[in-house]
Design a protein around this motif. Structure first.
Motif, PDB file in Angstrom:
ATOM      1  N   HIS A  58      74.565  34.984  81.556  1.00  0.00           N
ATOM      2  CA  HIS A  58      74.087  34.556  80.236  1.00  0.00           C
ATOM      3  C   HIS A  58      72.562  34.636  80.181  1.00  0.00           C
ATOM      4  N   ILE A  59      72.055  35.461  79.276  1.00  0.00           N
ATOM      5  CA  ILE A  59      70.599  35.609  79.164  1.00  0.00           C
ATOM      6  C   ILE A  59      70.011  34.339  78.554  1.00  0.00           C
ATOM      7  N   LEU A  65      65.147  36.227  82.259  1.00  0.00           N
ATOM      8  CA  LEU A  65      65.882  35.292  83.108  1.00  0.00           C
ATOM      9  C   LEU A  65      67.327  35.213  82.616  1.00  0.00           C
ATOM     10  N   ALA A  66      68.271  35.100  83.569  1.00  0.00           N
ATOM     11  CA  ALA A  66      69.673  34.925  83.168  1.00  0.00           C
ATOM     12  C   ALA A  66      70.338  33.909  84.076  1.00  0.00           C
ATOM     13  N   GLU A  67      71.359  33.259  83.540  1.00  0.00           N
ATOM     14  CA  GLU A  67      72.104  32.261  84.314  1.00  0.00           C
ATOM     15  C   GLU A  67      73.466  32.813  84.710  1.00  0.00           C
ATOM     16  N   ILE A  68      73.850  32.569  85.932  1.00  0.00           N
ATOM     17  CA  ILE A  68      75.217  32.885  86.375  1.00  0.00           C
ATOM     18  C   ILE A  68      76.055  31.641  86.142  1.00  0.00           C
ATOM     19  N   LYS A  69      77.115  31.808  85.357  1.00  0.00           N
ATOM     20  CA  LYS A  69      77.898  30.642  84.926  1.00  0.00           C
ATOM     21  C   LYS A  69      79.386  30.876  85.186  1.00  0.00           C
ATOM     22  N   VAL A 102      67.693  35.648  88.363  1.00  0.00           N
ATOM     23  CA  VAL A 102      68.918  34.965  87.941  1.00  0.00           C
ATOM     24  C   VAL A 102      68.951  33.594  88.608  1.00  0.00           C
ATOM     25  N   PHE A 103      69.582  32.646  87.937  1.00  0.00           N
ATOM     26  CA  PHE A 103      69.720  31.329  88.544  1.00  0.00           C
ATOM     27  C   PHE A 103      71.122  30.792  88.302  1.00  0.00           C
ATOM     28  N   ALA A 104      71.473  29.764  89.062  1.00  0.00           N
ATOM     29  CA  ALA A 104      72.778  29.123  88.891  1.00  0.00           C
ATOM     30  C   ALA A 104      72.615  27.644  89.201  1.00  0.00           C
ATOM     31  N   LEU A 105      73.490  26.854  88.624  1.00  0.00           N
ATOM     32  CA  LEU A 105      73.605  25.443  88.993  1.00  0.00           C
ATOM     33  C   LEU A 105      75.000  25.298  89.568  1.00  0.00           C
ATOM     34  N   SER A 106      75.103  24.890  90.817  1.00  0.00           N
ATOM     35  CA  SER A 106      76.414  24.937  91.458  1.00  0.00           C
ATOM     36  C   SER A 106      76.563  23.867  92.525  1.00  0.00           C
ATOM     37  N   TYR A 107      77.846  23.530  92.790  1.00  0.00           N
ATOM     38  CA  TYR A 107      78.160  22.648  93.919  1.00  0.00           C
ATOM     39  C   TYR A 107      78.457  23.480  95.171  1.00  0.00           C
ATOM     40  N   GLN A 108      78.306  24.808  95.079  1.00  0.00           N
ATOM     41  CA  GLN A 108      78.649  25.708  96.194  1.00  0.00           C
ATOM     42  C   GLN A 108      77.411  26.508  96.638  1.00  0.00           C
ATOM     43  N   PRO A 109      76.332  25.824  97.036  1.00  0.00           N
ATOM     44  CA  PRO A 109      75.104  26.569  97.367  1.00  0.00           C
ATOM     45  C   PRO A 109      75.290  27.579  98.486  1.00  0.00           C
ATOM     46  N   LYS A 110      76.199  27.275  99.433  1.00  0.00           N
ATOM     47  CA  LYS A 110      76.365  28.197 100.578  1.00  0.00           C
ATOM     48  C   LYS A 110      76.888  29.550 100.122  1.00  0.00           C
ATOM     49  N   PHE A 111      77.807  29.520  99.156  1.00  0.00           N
ATOM     50  CA  PHE A 111      78.332  30.783  98.628  1.00  0.00           C
ATOM     51  C   PHE A 111      77.190  31.593  98.016  1.00  0.00           C
ATOM     52  N   LEU A 125      63.521  25.025  86.808  1.00  0.00           N
ATOM     53  CA  LEU A 125      64.300  25.817  85.851  1.00  0.00           C
ATOM     54  C   LEU A 125      63.747  25.588  84.446  1.00  0.00           C
ATOM     55  N   PRO A 126      63.904  26.578  83.556  1.00  0.00           N
ATOM     56  CA  PRO A 126      63.321  26.421  82.223  1.00  0.00           C
ATOM     57  C   PRO A 126      63.931  25.249  81.457  1.00  0.00           C
ATOM     58  N   HIS A 127      63.121  24.637  80.612  1.00  0.00           N
ATOM     59  CA  HIS A 127      63.570  23.462  79.867  1.00  0.00           C
ATOM     60  C   HIS A 127      64.778  23.757  79.001  1.00  0.00           C
ATOM     61  N   LYS A 128      64.907  25.046  78.590  1.00  0.00           N
ATOM     62  CA  LYS A 128      66.012  25.414  77.696  1.00  0.00           C
ATOM     63  C   LYS A 128      67.375  25.014  78.289  1.00  0.00           C
ATOM     64  N   ILE A 129      67.513  25.096  79.621  1.00  0.00           N
ATOM     65  CA  ILE A 129      68.833  24.799  80.192  1.00  0.00           C
ATOM     66  C   ILE A 129      69.198  23.324  80.038  1.00  0.00           C
ATOM     67  N   TRP A 130      68.190  22.474  79.853  1.00  0.00           N
ATOM     68  CA  TRP A 130      68.492  21.044  79.707  1.00  0.00           C
ATOM     69  C   TRP A 130      69.234  20.776  78.411  1.00  0.00           C
ATOM     70  N   ALA A 131      69.114  21.687  77.449  1.00  0.00           N
ATOM     71  CA  ALA A 131      69.830  21.499  76.188  1.00  0.00           C
ATOM     72  C   ALA A 131      71.321  21.358  76.486  1.00  0.00           C
ATOM     73  N   GLU A 132      71.835  22.210  77.404  1.00  0.00           N
ATOM     74  CA  GLU A 132      73.257  22.132  77.759  1.00  0.00           C
ATOM     75  C   GLU A 132      73.520  20.904  78.632  1.00  0.00           C
ATOM     76  N   CYS A 133      72.620  20.678  79.604  1.00  0.00           N
ATOM     77  CA  CYS A 133      72.803  19.548  80.527  1.00  0.00           C
ATOM     78  C   CYS A 133      72.870  18.217  79.774  1.00  0.00           C
ATOM     79  N   CYS A 134      72.063  18.101  78.724  1.00  0.00           N
ATOM     80  CA  CYS A 134      71.998  16.841  77.971  1.00  0.00           C
ATOM     81  C   CYS A 134      73.364  16.424  77.432  1.00  0.00           C
TER      82      CYS A 134
END
Ligand SMILES: CC(C)(COP(=O)(O)OP(=O)(O)OC[C@H]1O[C@@H](n2cnc3c(N)ncnc32)[C@H](O)[C@@H]1OP(=O)(O)O)[C@@H](O)C(=O)NCCC(=O)NCCS
Length: 152
Positions: A58-59, A65-69, A102-111, A125-134
């Motif tokens: 996701h761009i 910058l893009a996120e792997i989701k 690219v970035f990701a937020l994950s519970y599987q950092p080893k992978f 990470l850019p502030h834009k991603i907090w919109a979803e986190c909120c």
């Protein structure tokens, strides 16, 4: 086999993701969100052509910058290389789009580290991603790890 997702894959994708979300392994996704972002998704197929995995690129904003989701492989099909195939498809797609990072937020950092990602503080990470986190019930105390990879 790996291919870009089509609209007909949306319900299976949601099932895959939400099975893991119900175990708190990833964030749940609504069907509407999957339909609207279906062009971000790739799917992995078993030899019978059934969807057994998915992942999305996701761009984000205008920073190259893009996120792997939503990277998920059905439990029965894990450890067979589907996750790696999906990840490589996303990274190739990112390179083709001239994405720099690219970035990701994950519970599987080893992978993710297997594919050259490194952990970073979430504040990087850019502030834009907090919109979803909120909107996440776990915000601001989720245990997801932020990971970043620079595309060559
Ligand atoms: C993480 C996940 C996508 C991996 O998929 P997979 O198809 O099992 O992965 P692969 O078989 O392609 O494995 C590729 C490599 O990563 C390793 N690996 C797989 N899962 C791993 C994990 N959780 N931690 C560390 N290494 C892992 C494999 O051993 C393999 O290593 P090798 O190349 O040295 O043999 C899958 O376990 C999954 O769907 N988990 C639940 C959802 C989830 O947590 N998604 C993470 C993103 S939010």
């Amino acid at each position: 086999m790996i291919r870009k997702a089509g609209i007909g894959d949306a319900k299976t994708i949601q099932k895959l993701i939400n099975a893991f979300a119900s175990q708190d392994l990833m964030l749940p996704r609504s069907l509407n969100e999957i339909f609207e972002n279906i062009r971000d998704f790739w799917v992995a197929l078993d030899p019978n052509g059934r969807v057994v995995g998915c992942a999305a690129l996701h761009i984000v904003g205008w920073d190259n910058l893009a996120e792997i989701k939503s990277l998920a492989v059905h439990k029965k099909f894990q450890k067979k290389g589907f996750g790696a195939l999906l990840m490589r498809s996303l990274l190739e797609e990112a390179a083709g789009l001239e994405i720099e990072k690219v970035f990701a937020l994950s519970y599987q950092p080893k992978f993710f580290k297997k594919f050259g990602f490194r952990t970073v503080p979430k504040s990087r990470l850019p502030h834009k991603i907090w919109a979803e986190c909120c909107h996440c019930p776990k915000f601001p105390n989720c245990g997801e790890i932020a990971l970043v990879k620079t595309i060559g």
